[in-house]
Design an enzyme around this catalytic site. Structure first.
Site, PDB file in Angstrom:
ATOM      1  N   CYS A  77       0.836  -1.206  -0.167  1.00  0.00           N
ATOM      2  CA  CYS A  77       0.095   0.126   0.076  1.00  0.00           C
ATOM      3  C   CYS A  77       0.724   1.059  -0.008  1.00  0.00           C
ATOM      4  O   CYS A  77       0.616   2.193  -0.650  1.00  0.00           O
ATOM      5  CB  CYS A  77      -0.974  -0.160   1.394  1.00  0.00           C
ATOM      6  SG  CYS A  77      -1.914   1.441   1.179  1.00  0.00           S
TER       7      CYS A  77
ATOM      8  N   CYS B  47      -1.683   1.711  -3.112  1.00  0.00           N
ATOM      9  CA  CYS B  47      -2.840   2.555  -2.995  1.00  0.00           C
ATOM     10  C   CYS B  47      -2.230   3.819  -2.668  1.00  0.00           C
ATOM     11  O   CYS B  47      -2.915   4.957  -3.433  1.00  0.00           O
ATOM     12  CB  CYS B  47      -3.831   1.999  -2.050  1.00  0.00           C
ATOM     13  SG  CYS B  47      -3.399   1.334  -0.454  1.00  0.00           S
TER      14      CYS B  47
ATOM     15  N   LYS C 295      -0.437   5.387  -5.802  1.00  0.00           N
ATOM     16  CA  LYS C 295      -1.491   5.593  -6.980  1.00  0.00           C
ATOM     17  C   LYS C 295      -2.343   6.487  -6.762  1.00  0.00           C
ATOM     18  O   LYS C 295      -2.958   7.064  -7.719  1.00  0.00           O
ATOM     19  CB  LYS C 295      -2.138   4.141  -6.961  1.00  0.00           C
ATOM     20  CG  LYS C 295      -3.063   4.004  -8.202  1.00  0.00           C
ATOM     21  CD  LYS C 295      -3.808   2.456  -8.246  1.00  0.00           C
ATOM     22  CE  LYS C 295      -4.358   2.194  -6.962  1.00  0.00           C
ATOM     23  NZ  LYS C 295      -4.704   0.789  -6.678  1.00  0.00           N
TER      24      LYS C 295
ATOM     25  N   TYR D 253      -9.773  -3.393 -10.351  1.00  0.00           N
ATOM     26  CA  TYR D 253      -9.862  -1.988 -10.153  1.00  0.00           C
ATOM     27  C   TYR D 253      -8.193  -1.331 -10.474  1.00  0.00           C
ATOM     28  O   TYR D 253      -8.305  -0.081 -10.835  1.00  0.00           O
ATOM     29  CB  TYR D 253     -10.018  -1.951  -8.455  1.00  0.00           C
ATOM     30  CG  TYR D 253      -9.080  -2.526  -7.611  1.00  0.00           C
ATOM     31  CD1 TYR D 253      -8.199  -1.701  -6.909  1.00  0.00           C
ATOM     32  CD2 TYR D 253      -9.321  -4.003  -7.218  1.00  0.00           C
ATOM     33  CE1 TYR D 253      -7.172  -2.067  -5.905  1.00  0.00           C
ATOM     34  CE2 TYR D 253      -8.259  -4.253  -6.257  1.00  0.00           C
ATOM     35  CZ  TYR D 253      -7.443  -3.510  -5.576  1.00  0.00           C
ATOM     36  OH  TYR D 253      -6.325  -4.079  -4.776  1.00  0.00           O
TER      37      TYR D 253
ATOM     38  N   GLU E 217      -7.765   1.721 -12.661  1.00  0.00           N
ATOM     39  CA  GLU E 217      -7.304   2.922 -12.199  1.00  0.00           C
ATOM     40  C   GLU E 217      -6.133   3.711 -13.239  1.00  0.00           C
ATOM     41  O   GLU E 217      -6.002   4.715 -13.280  1.00  0.00           O
ATOM     42  CB  GLU E 217      -7.013   2.705 -10.750  1.00  0.00           C
ATOM     43  CG  GLU E 217      -8.046   2.584  -9.957  1.00  0.00           C
ATOM     44  CD  GLU E 217      -7.825   2.047  -8.501  1.00  0.00           C
ATOM     45  OE1 GLU E 217      -8.714   2.202  -7.344  1.00  0.00           O
ATOM     46  OE2 GLU E 217      -6.684   1.523  -7.977  1.00  0.00           O
TER      47      GLU E 217
ATOM     48  N   HIS F 232     -28.014  20.688   1.364  1.00  0.00           N
ATOM     49  CA  HIS F 232     -27.913  21.091  -0.164  1.00  0.00           C
ATOM     50  C   HIS F 232     -27.056  22.242  -0.207  1.00  0.00           C
ATOM     51  O   HIS F 232     -27.109  23.255   0.912  1.00  0.00           O
ATOM     52  CB  HIS F 232     -29.591  21.406  -0.362  1.00  0.00           C
ATOM     53  CG  HIS F 232     -29.896  21.815  -1.685  1.00  0.00           C
ATOM     54  ND1 HIS F 232     -30.043  21.266  -2.868  1.00  0.00           N
ATOM     55  CD2 HIS F 232     -29.867  23.356  -2.102  1.00  0.00           C
ATOM     56  CE1 HIS F 232     -30.274  22.160  -3.852  1.00  0.00           C
ATOM     57  NE2 HIS F 232     -30.153  23.314  -3.462  1.00  0.00           N
TER      58      HIS F 232
ATOM     59  N   GLU G 112     -26.580  14.427  -0.974  1.00  0.00           N
ATOM     60  CA  GLU G 112     -28.079  14.573  -0.546  1.00  0.00           C
ATOM     61  C   GLU G 112     -29.025  13.697  -1.676  1.00  0.00           C
ATOM     62  O   GLU G 112     -29.934  13.433  -0.979  1.00  0.00           O
ATOM     63  CB  GLU G 112     -28.612  16.066  -0.808  1.00  0.00           C
ATOM     64  CG  GLU G 112     -28.745  16.613  -2.380  1.00  0.00           C
ATOM     65  CD  GLU G 112     -29.318  18.051  -2.508  1.00  0.00           C
ATOM     66  OE1 GLU G 112     -30.120  18.369  -1.794  1.00  0.00           O
ATOM     67  OE2 GLU G 112     -28.312  18.715  -3.044  1.00  0.00           O
TER      68      GLU G 112
END
Length: 448
Positions: free
Chosen positions: A43, A48, A51, A178, A182, A437, A442
């Protein structure tokens, strides 16, 4: 004199191994860890974290294209791959120092060497030393799989992609998980010609299909070409460094870089676990029970090497639970349900809980709620890309059992929603929550 050199010897200083070492030491154990490469694991060093930095940098390229609509005018815009690459490498160095300091601050001895198991309570280091320990923890992680085909030595994996000397003009990515998507998004956003090839005709197997179909459409419109169902059969490298990539059932592709991201395999080759009576699984994984124990009472394993869930936060929790169980007098396991996941594609997608297909396969009666909208942020961009959110609700209990989304900031939004799903909140609870909002989030409380 102590019967063993250490109470715990950890093989692998990635996220799971470092956490286990630190927590075990806090419980009073004498701990040592061996790492043959760099402290931090996949990682931090080659996964990750670096990346995600590349994702951020490449997304900025998109925003630069539409600066005039934001009221900004710039002069000539150029991109320096070497500057980005070197900055990412420097941050990796910083994180490695932090992880190394964590070990030292917790009085965990660190051996910069490869360790192999030589018995239930002993390991051999590559520098010739033999060490004994009451318990051994295997936390060596996983390694990219390189398919066998002629010329595969000319391809790179996610391990090497962070060190490219120059930004390639034409990139072929094999894989549709993934990691593949990516990096395809990163290269595409940085202006490379990107082609994704894969053995099957699907992308992101196991994710909510409505999201993956949307991602396929959007990324194709952004310029990524797909050759699904046509895996690489060979690579021929030419004198100028360019390559011809042959595909099964499709025309060859010219490329300057071939990135293979077809999965990861537990890194157990040559680890010596057979000397302790441990038989590896079909994919090379270390079989463990709910408490991370192997068939040998003194040896445990956590993280990707067990091939349960290959995610850094899972490895960290497993390492912590192991240390509490063995050294803290508080046996515990971790739950593998409701683990949130994200794909930092462009746009990103994220999900937690059951997909619609999974819920129906379980025989559940469900209600499905969706919101298809154009995020306000996308109003500035030339592409009219829409976000899409989906709630899967158990009809009998009204509990929200799955949330899936694609659109800007989906992973950031999903983390908070995962708490609600983990807590077993109902659709009525979502409906009773006042919307924030204007926001994309939302939409999660406005579906009727």
């Amino acid at each position: 004199m102590a019967e063993f050199d250490y109470d715990l010897f950890v093989i692998g200083a990635g996220s799971g191994g470092v956490r286990a070492s630190r927590i075990a030491a806090s419980h009073g154990a004498r701990v040592a860890v061996a790492e043959e490469f760099r402290v931090g694991g996949t990682c931090v060093i080659r996964g990750c974290v670096p990346k995600k930095l590349l994702v951020y940098a490449s997304q900025f390229a998109e925003e630069l294209h539409d600066t005039a609509k934001l009221g900004w005018t710039f002069g000539e815009k150029t991109f320096d791959w070497a500057a980005l690459r070197d900055f990412v490498a420097s941050d990796v160095d910083r994180l490695e120092r932090a992880y190394t300091s964590t070990l030292a601050n917790n009085k965990v001895e660190h051996f910069a060497a490869r360790a192999t198991v030589t018995g239930p309570n002993s390991v051999a280091l590559s520098d010739g030393r033999t060490i004994t320990a009451k318990y051994i923890l295997i936390a060596v992680g996983a390694w990219p799989v390189m398919p066998a085909f002629p010329g595969n030595e000319h391809a790179i994996t996610s391990n090497e992609v962070f060190h490219l000397p120059t930004l390639p003009r034409r990139v072929v990515v094999q894989g549709a998980g993934y990691i593949a998507l990516e990096f395809a998004g990163i290269f595409n956003a940085l202006g490379c010609e990107v082609t994704v090839v894969n053995r099957s005709d699907k992308i992101l197997r196991g994710y909510e299909e409505a999201m993956t179909e949307r991602l396929l459409k959007i990324t194709a419109e952004r310029g990524i070409q797909y050759r699904l169902g046509h895996p690489i059969t060979g690579i021929e490298k030419h004198a100028d460094g360019s390559m011809t990539v042959s595909l099964s059932g499709a025309d060859p592709i010219e490329a300057d870089c071939v990135l293979v991201a077809t999965g990861r395999k537990p890194k157990t080759d040559g680890l010596g676990l057979e000397t302790a009576g441990i038989t590896l699984g079909a994919n090379g994984e270390v079989p463990v029970d709910a408490y991370n124990a192997t068939a040998c009472p003194s040896i445990y394993a956590v993280g990707d090497v067990t091939d349960r869930v290959q995610l850094t936060p899972v490895a960290i929790r497993e390492g912590h639970a192991f240390a509490d169980t063995v050294f803290g007098g508080a046996p515990r396991t971790i739950a593998y349900d409701h683990i949130p996941s994200a794909v930092f594609s462009q746009p990103p997608l994220a999900g937690v809980g059951l997909t619609e297909a999974q819920a129906r396969a379980e025989g559940r009666e469900i209600k499905v709620f969706t919101s298809d909208f154009r995020p306000m942020k996308n109003m500035f961009f030339a592409r009219a890309e829409r976000g899409f959110y989906k709630l899967i609700v158990d009809a009998a209990s009204d509990k929200v059992i799955g949330v899936h989304m694609i659109g800007p900031d989906s992973p950031e939004i999903l983390q908070a929603v995962a708490i609600a799903v983990k807590a077993g909140l109902t659709k009525a609870d979502f409906d009773a929550t006042v919307a924030l909002h204007p926001s994309m989030a939302e939409e999660l409380v406005l579906m009727r």
